[in-house]
Design a protein around this motif. Structure first.
Motif, PDB file in Angstrom:
ATOM      1  N   PHE A   1      25.887  50.474 116.367  1.00 19.15           N
ATOM      2  CA  PHE A   1      26.236  50.168 114.965  1.00 19.15           C
ATOM      3  C   PHE A   1      25.395  49.287 114.464  1.00 19.15           C
ATOM      4  CE2 PHE A   1      30.155  51.609 117.018  1.00 19.15           C
ATOM      5  CZ  PHE A   1      30.329  52.913 116.616  1.00 19.15           C
ATOM      6  N   LYS A   2      24.695  48.269 115.306  1.00 18.27           N
ATOM      7  CA  LYS A   2      23.772  47.576 115.328  1.00 18.27           C
ATOM      8  C   LYS A   2      23.101  47.933 113.944  1.00 18.27           C
ATOM      9  CE  LYS A   2      19.382  48.641 118.184  1.00 18.27           C
ATOM     10  NZ  LYS A   2      18.630  48.798 117.222  1.00 18.27           N
ATOM     11  N   ASP A   3      22.394  48.254 114.116  1.00 21.24           N
ATOM     12  CA  ASP A   3      22.149  49.589 112.311  1.00 21.24           C
ATOM     13  C   ASP A   3      22.826  49.329 111.234  1.00 21.24           C
ATOM     14  OD1 ASP A   3      19.042  48.598 112.851  1.00 21.24           O
ATOM     15  OD2 ASP A   3      18.998  50.118 114.191  1.00 21.24           O
ATOM     16  N   SER A   4      24.070  49.858 111.034  1.00 21.78           N
ATOM     17  CA  SER A   4      24.917  49.986 110.286  1.00 21.78           C
ATOM     18  C   SER A   4      25.058  48.034 109.174  1.00 21.78           C
ATOM     19  CB  SER A   4      26.362  50.099 110.931  1.00 21.78           C
ATOM     20  OG  SER A   4      26.513  51.227 112.149  1.00 21.78           O
ATOM     21  N   VAL A   5      25.551  49.541 107.949  1.00 18.43           N
ATOM     22  CA  VAL A   5      25.751  48.566 106.670  1.00 18.43           C
ATOM     23  C   VAL A   5      27.396  49.162 106.404  1.00 18.43           C
ATOM     24  CG1 VAL A   5      24.590  48.213 104.063  1.00 18.43           C
ATOM     25  CG2 VAL A   5      23.049  48.937 105.794  1.00 18.43           C
ATOM     26  N   PHE A   6      27.788  47.925 106.644  1.00 14.17           N
ATOM     27  CA  PHE A   6      29.028  47.854 106.147  1.00 14.17           C
ATOM     28  C   PHE A   6      30.358  47.757 104.638  1.00 14.17           C
ATOM     29  CE2 PHE A   6      28.961  47.100 110.672  1.00 14.17           C
ATOM     30  CZ  PHE A   6      29.535  48.764 111.443  1.00 14.17           C
ATOM     31  N   TYR A   7      30.798  47.743 104.174  1.00 14.56           N
ATOM     32  CA  TYR A   7      31.592  48.126 102.807  1.00 14.56           C
ATOM     33  C   TYR A   7      32.756  47.276 102.905  1.00 14.56           C
ATOM     34  CZ  TYR A   7      26.960  48.928  99.894  1.00 14.56           C
ATOM     35  OH  TYR A   7      25.717  49.285  99.797  1.00 14.56           O
ATOM     36  N   ASP A   8      33.235  46.611 102.584  1.00  9.86           N
ATOM     37  CA  ASP A   8      34.455  45.917 102.353  1.00  9.86           C
ATOM     38  C   ASP A   8      35.424  47.409 101.493  1.00  9.86           C
ATOM     39  OD1 ASP A   8      34.613  45.700  99.837  1.00  9.86           O
ATOM     40  OD2 ASP A   8      34.384  43.189  99.865  1.00  9.86           O
ATOM     41  N   ASP A   9      36.735  46.619 101.992  1.00  3.46           N
ATOM     42  CA  ASP A   9      38.093  47.862 101.159  1.00  3.46           C
ATOM     43  C   ASP A   9      37.736  47.688  99.697  1.00  3.46           C
ATOM     44  OD1 ASP A   9      38.629  48.622 103.199  1.00  3.46           O
ATOM     45  OD2 ASP A   9      40.539  47.235 102.961  1.00  3.46           O
ATOM     46  N   ASN A  10      36.752  46.811  98.986  1.00  2.00           N
ATOM     47  CA  ASN A  10      36.628  47.084  97.145  1.00  2.00           C
ATOM     48  C   ASN A  10      35.226  47.061  97.531  1.00  2.00           C
ATOM     49  OD1 ASN A  10      39.404  45.564  96.528  1.00  2.00           O
ATOM     50  ND2 ASN A  10      38.808  43.212  98.001  1.00  2.00           N
ATOM     51  N   ASN A  11      35.272  48.207  98.245  1.00  6.42           N
ATOM     52  CA  ASN A  11      33.398  48.760  97.742  1.00  6.42           C
ATOM     53  C   ASN A  11      32.228  47.620  97.762  1.00  6.42           C
ATOM     54  OD1 ASN A  11      35.946  50.710  95.737  1.00  6.42           O
ATOM     55  ND2 ASN A  11      34.723  51.313  97.725  1.00  6.42           N
ATOM     56  N   GLN A  12      32.788  46.786  98.367  1.00  5.12           N
ATOM     57  CA  GLN A  12      31.191  45.334  98.613  1.00  5.12           C
ATOM     58  C   GLN A  12      30.619  45.429  99.321  1.00  5.12           C
ATOM     59  OE1 GLN A  12      30.709  43.294  94.713  1.00  5.12           O
ATOM     60  NE2 GLN A  12      32.096  44.926  94.583  1.00  5.12           N
ATOM     61  N   LEU A  13      29.769  45.301  99.253  1.00  9.57           N
ATOM     62  CA  LEU A  13      28.807  44.474 100.040  1.00  9.57           C
ATOM     63  C   LEU A  13      29.025  44.065 101.669  1.00  9.57           C
ATOM     64  CD1 LEU A  13      26.211  45.536 102.402  1.00  9.57           C
ATOM     65  CD2 LEU A  13      24.843  44.255 100.986  1.00  9.57           C
ATOM     66  N   ILE A  14      29.477  43.688 102.725  1.00 12.80           N
ATOM     67  CA  ILE A  14      29.479  43.093 103.015  1.00 12.80           C
ATOM     68  C   ILE A  14      28.439  42.049 104.020  1.00 12.80           C
ATOM     69  CG2 ILE A  14      31.343  42.040 105.700  1.00 12.80           C
ATOM     70  CD1 ILE A  14      32.752  44.786 105.548  1.00 12.80           C
ATOM     71  N   GLU A  15      28.390  41.205 103.994  1.00 18.44           N
ATOM     72  CA  GLU A  15      27.253  40.290 103.193  1.00 18.44           C
ATOM     73  C   GLU A  15      26.606  39.610 105.320  1.00 18.44           C
ATOM     74  OE1 GLU A  15      24.774  39.804 101.391  1.00 18.44           O
ATOM     75  OE2 GLU A  15      25.401  40.826  99.879  1.00 18.44           O
ATOM     76  N   LYS A  16      28.126  39.213 105.775  1.00 23.39           N
ATOM     77  CA  LYS A  16      28.123  38.737 107.211  1.00 23.39           C
ATOM     78  C   LYS A  16      26.909  39.859 108.895  1.00 23.39           C
ATOM     79  CE  LYS A  16      32.405  37.159 107.379  1.00 23.39           C
ATOM     80  NZ  LYS A  16      33.245  36.640 108.234  1.00 23.39           N
ATOM     81  N   PRO A  17      26.139  39.080 109.431  1.00 18.26           N
ATOM     82  CA  PRO A  17      25.492  40.091 110.039  1.00 18.26           C
ATOM     83  C   PRO A  17      26.641  40.553 110.928  1.00 18.26           C
ATOM     84  CG  PRO A  17      24.913  37.729 110.189  1.00 18.26           C
ATOM     85  CD  PRO A  17      26.210  37.543 109.246  1.00 18.26           C
ATOM     86  N   THR A  18      25.521  41.997 111.175  1.00 19.20           N
ATOM     87  CA  THR A  18      26.040  42.942 111.806  1.00 19.20           C
ATOM     88  C   THR A  18      26.630  42.115 113.007  1.00 19.20           C
ATOM     89  OG1 THR A  18      24.920  44.527 110.168  1.00 19.20           O
ATOM     90  CG2 THR A  18      25.794  45.773 111.996  1.00 19.20           C
ATOM     91  N   ASP A  19      25.849  42.109 113.780  1.00 18.29           N
ATOM     92  CA  ASP A  19      26.445  41.489 115.136  1.00 18.29           C
ATOM     93  C   ASP A  19      28.233  41.189 114.713  1.00 18.29           C
ATOM     94  OD1 ASP A  19      23.920  42.504 116.042  1.00 18.29           O
ATOM     95  OD2 ASP A  19      23.002  40.512 116.663  1.00 18.29           O
ATOM     96  N   GLU A  20      27.494  40.533 114.115  1.00 17.11           N
ATOM     97  CA  GLU A  20      29.095  38.931 113.809  1.00 17.11           C
ATOM     98  C   GLU A  20      29.716  39.645 113.751  1.00 17.11           C
ATOM     99  OE1 GLU A  20      30.479  35.702 110.744  1.00 17.11           O
ATOM    100  OE2 GLU A  20      28.629  35.694 111.548  1.00 17.11           O
TER     101      GLU A  20
END
Length: 359
Positions: free
Chosen positions: A23-42
């Protein structure tokens, strides 16, 4: 009135091991449809810290849910030493049916019918049911099988749980790292010995505001062009619901069987989050006035296999029964407990006693 005895078991754990690095190259969004800015590894490491899921298993592209169920069922039927034509019912627990490689669920024909076809069962009186009941589906299927046997509608039943959750997850949802694939099955039969087998069960269905704690929904990324629906869950709501309701439900089922927590040698609980399971079982023991408990009573597979939904509990049962989990075994004559909580929200529990001698 006959009781229900498990005489064979099997499971299929896909060979594809999916590490966190997947999943290291994934881009994640939260439940409010906002981009999660934290590093993916974290994000991945925090996920592991909370759930303890280090790895999970995914099915191969050429496989389908019914293929996984077939492999688990063939093993269970062979283990039971029966002729497949003796099976009166096939009950197949699932949530998404026969999902294709594009993630499209298919319930027609039913999974249980597909499985009967792949098993090449000719007996027209062998009835097939699908159980759509959230993650507690396999436990509820066992409860249904017990009811059919007690009603003398059947003598021998194949109870299967299979899921391919890797095909129904949103690529932008952190929770995709929870879900996995697999199948488990048991063969149950009627016994006139009412002191063994399924001794007690209970089911609770809270379908009010809890209805959508686990449901299908669009991608968390509003710019996604995929029109599909994905499995989504409100983790905090589920956690709070489970802690409040599951321990009490288990205790009441133990009491229904005329037993005490000290009589239970193993608790096979559905595993979606290790932290949540520890909390639920800890709270159960507190209901009995015990501050601590030996974690060996509740074996865990989630760290290696992830959450395979309805397949989790029967897979765990089969692995222990066949001596494939280090340090874990079932004791002849002992009582164990099956329990689960999931979409609906639904909770169920079964108290099962092994016969003396052969498990």
């Amino acid at each position: 009135m006959p009781n229900t005895l498990i005489i064979g078991s099997g499971c299929y754990i896909p060979e594809n091991i999916i590490e966190g690095s997947h999943f290291k190259d994934s881009v994640f969004y939260d439940d409010n449809n906002q981009l999660i800015e934290k590093p993916t590894d974290e994000i991945i490491q925090k996920f592991v810290d909370i759930t303890e899921i280090e790895r999970r298993r995914y099915l191969s592209p050429e496989d389908f849910n019914s293929d996984l169920g077939l492999r688990a069922s063939l093993e269970a039927i062979e283990d039971a030493g029966i002729d497949k034509e003796e099976i009166d019912y096939i009950i197949y627990a699932t949530n998404f049916g026969e999902v294709d490689v594009d993630g499209i669920p298919n319930f027609m024909p039913s999974l249980s019918a597909r499985l009967k076809n792949k098993l090449d069962i000719k007996n027209r009186s062998c009835v097939n049911y699908d159980m759509i009941f959230g993650c507690p589906g396999w436990v509820e299927s066992l409860i249904l099988a017990d009811s059919l046997i007690k009603a003398k509608k059947a003598k021998t039943i194949l109870v299967v749980g299979g899921e391919t959750l890797s095909r129904v997850t949103d690529e932008f949802d952190r929770n995709k790292m929870i879900f996995a694939d697999g199948a488990g099955a048991v063969v149950v039969t009627a016994t006139e010995d009412t002191t063994v087998g399924v001794l007690a069960d209970s089911t609770l269905c809270d379908n009010g505001e809890e209805l959508n704690y686990l449901a299908n929904g669009p991608s968390l990324n509003l710019e996604s062009k995929e029109a599909r629906q994905y499995i989504q869950m409100k983790g905090r709501k589920i956690y709070e619901y489970a802690l409040k309701n599951v321990p009490d439900a288990i205790k009441k089922t133990i009491e229904k069987a005329g037993l005490d927590i000290s009589d239970i040698t193993k608790i096979l609980i559905h595993q979606a989050n290790a932290k949540m399971d520890y909390a639920m079982i800890g709270r159960l023991f507190k209901l009995y006035g015990q501050k601590d408990y030996d974690h060996a009573i509740s074996p865990m597979t989630i760290q290696e296999f992830g959450n395979s939904s309805v397949a989790t509990v029967p897979t765990l049962f089969d692995l222990i029964r066949k001596g494939k989990m280090e340090g874990q075994e079932f004791i002849p004559g002992s009582h164990i407990l099956f329990t689960s909580v999931g979409a609906g929200m639904n909770i169920n529990c079964v108290i099962y006693k092994f016969p003396e001698g052969k498990l």
